[in-house]
Write an enzyme that holds these catalytic residues in place. Structure first.
Site, mmCIF file in Angstrom:
data_model
loop_
_atom_site.group_PDB
_atom_site.id
_atom_site.type_symbol
_atom_site.label_atom_id
_atom_site.label_comp_id
_atom_site.label_asym_id
_atom_site.label_seq_id
_atom_site.Cartn_x
_atom_site.Cartn_y
_atom_site.Cartn_z
ATOM 1 N N PRO A 83 0.823 -1.212 0.000
ATOM 2 C CA PRO A 83 0.000 0.000 0.000
ATOM 3 C C PRO A 83 0.859 1.265 0.000
ATOM 4 O O PRO A 83 1.885 1.326 0.694
ATOM 5 C CB PRO A 83 -0.811 -0.101 1.299
ATOM 6 C CG PRO A 83 -0.564 -1.461 1.858
ATOM 7 C CD PRO A 83 0.625 -2.055 1.176
ATOM 8 N N GLY A 85 2.174 4.911 0.861
ATOM 9 C CA GLY A 85 2.148 5.770 2.050
ATOM 10 C C GLY A 85 1.849 5.010 3.321
ATOM 11 O O GLY A 85 1.245 5.535 4.256
ATOM 12 N N GLY A 87 4.318 3.155 5.051
ATOM 13 C CA GLY A 87 5.501 2.894 5.877
ATOM 14 C C GLY A 87 6.175 1.578 5.555
ATOM 15 O O GLY A 87 7.099 1.163 6.248
ATOM 16 N N GLY A 89 7.706 0.965 2.668
ATOM 17 C CA GLY A 89 8.723 1.152 1.624
ATOM 18 C C GLY A 89 8.165 1.050 0.216
ATOM 19 O O GLY A 89 8.860 0.596 -0.700
ATOM 20 N N SER A 90 6.910 1.510 0.025
ATOM 21 C CA SER A 90 6.311 1.410 -1.317
ATOM 22 C C SER A 90 7.086 2.250 -2.332
ATOM 23 O O SER A 90 7.312 1.806 -3.462
ATOM 24 C CB SER A 90 4.838 1.845 -1.285
ATOM 25 O OG SER A 90 4.743 3.170 -0.815
ATOM 26 N N SER A 91 7.519 3.442 -1.923
ATOM 27 C CA SER A 91 8.210 4.289 -2.906
ATOM 28 C C SER A 91 9.579 3.692 -3.244
ATOM 29 O O SER A 91 9.971 3.649 -4.414
ATOM 30 C CB SER A 91 8.346 5.727 -2.408
ATOM 31 O OG SER A 91 9.069 5.776 -1.207
ATOM 32 N N ALA A 92 10.290 3.181 -2.242
ATOM 33 C CA ALA A 92 11.612 2.587 -2.520
ATOM 34 C C ALA A 92 11.472 1.372 -3.430
ATOM 35 O O ALA A 92 12.257 1.194 -4.374
ATOM 36 C CB ALA A 92 12.299 2.187 -1.213
ATOM 37 N N ALA A 93 10.476 0.527 -3.184
ATOM 38 C CA ALA A 93 10.297 -0.664 -4.025
ATOM 39 C C ALA A 93 9.963 -0.248 -5.454
ATOM 40 O O ALA A 93 10.480 -0.825 -6.416
ATOM 41 C CB ALA A 93 9.198 -1.557 -3.446
ATOM 42 N N ASP A 134 15.704 2.203 3.056
ATOM 43 C CA ASP A 134 14.606 1.614 2.279
ATOM 44 C C ASP A 134 15.099 1.115 0.923
ATOM 45 O O ASP A 134 14.785 -0.009 0.503
ATOM 46 C CB ASP A 134 13.484 2.644 2.061
ATOM 47 C CG ASP A 134 12.772 3.028 3.349
ATOM 48 O OD1 ASP A 134 13.367 2.888 4.434
ATOM 49 O OD2 ASP A 134 11.615 3.478 3.275
#
Ligand code: MEV
Length: 301
Positions: A83, A85, A87, A89-93, A134
């Site tokens: 999901p 936002g 926590g 690590g969605s943006s890093a992945a 991350d």
């Protein structure tokens, strides 16, 4: 056409303190983001957030990946089990899977160290401040202790966490940039209070290493509980996060805490196989969405 996947992560110890150069222990988990890229007439980015071109409002991380590598026009499709936002690590992945897929498609010759380094630079540019944790964990996988260095993080892989990891999602969006900014303000106002807290969090990571290596999750859980209290103290807790944490502990978790930036987002609990289902259902009863997962040795694939 090229496809890459990269994992999300949980923090056992050290979120926020790692931004101030302290040690953190994080683990890749079996929730992944898959990115497919193909050369195209025009650049498009399609995800659960919508379809755009280069767009720093909807897809800032992916837009920055494309521009930083100066590649020709591409179509990019992102499918994520993580999901946004939350926590985890969605943006890093998404960044690491995108860089990995662009690397394959355009034969850029980047190895994993270069991917992790570029991913960290992109997170820093978009967020203003970001530790390498991350992006490093999403690239390399495993359960890892990280000491952020001036130029490059020093890292060591630990024994992979081999009990269940139960995520509790508040389903409340959390902005890492905003939370890191709030902690910075507190740090500027009260350095004499905040620095010892960051030092204590650093000690939790240090003391946690032998317990993780022994598979002593009871001790790891105790240390996680202390870390949760310290995260609350630096202002990144919420009533709902604590409800999920206490529900998980009450149902037999070894320990439970906020994971990631906090504010909203997720909690993480460690539990053995027998307790995991009870922990998950206690989290659901407390108003969260529970996911039972495991640590992942694999990073970007
Ligand atoms: C966010 O997942 C973790 C923080 O420590 C920020 C960072 O390390 O960049 C809050």
């Amino acid at each position: 056409m090229a496809t890459c996947t990269a994992p999300g992560k949980i923090y056992l110890f050290g979120e926020h303190a790692v931004v101030y150069g302290k040690r953190a222990i994080a683990s890749a988990i079996n929730l992944r983001t898959t990115v497919t890229v193909a050369e195209s007439d025009q650049t498009t980015i399609a995800s659960s957030l919508g379809t755009t071109g280069i767009d720093y409002i909807v897809h800032p991380y992916i837009s920055r990946c494309i521009e930083s590598l100066s590649v020709p026009a591409v179509s990019i499709k992102i499918d994520s089990e993580i999901p946004v936002g939350s926590g985890l690590g969605s943006s890093a992945a998404a960044v690491i899977a995108t860089l990995g897929a662009l690397n394959h498609e355009f034969e850029l010759g980047m190895d994993k160290t270069a991917l992790a380094r570029s991913g960290h630079a992109i997170e820093r540019e978009v967020q203003g401040a970001a530790s390498p944790t991350d992006t490093f964990v999403s690239t390399m996988g495993g359960t890892v202790v990280i000491t952020p260095g001036a130029s490059q993080p020093v890292s060591a892989k630990l024994r992979l966490i081999d009990c269940n990891i139960v995520i509790g999602d508040t389903q409340e969006f959390s902005s890492t940039k905003e939370l890191v900014g709030n902690v910075r303000i507190l740090h500027e106002r009260y350095p004499a209070v905040m620095n010892p807290i960051f030092d204590t969090i650093d000690s939790l990571a240090e003391i946690g290493v032998p317990s993780i290596e022994k598979g002593d999750y009871r001790s790891v859980g105790e240390l996680m509980n202390i870390d949760h209290g310290l995260l609350d103290a630096i202002g990144v807790g919420s009533a709902k996060l604590s409800r999920l944490v206490y529900a998980a502990r009450g149902a037999g978790a070894y320990g439970a805490k906020i994971t990631g930036a906090g504010g909203g987002g997720c909690t993480v609990a460690l539990a053995d196989g027998a307790a995991a289902a009870a922990v998950a259902s206690a989290i659901e009863d407390a108003g969260g969405r529970a996911t039972i997962t495991e640590a992942s040795e694999a990073g970007v694939l």
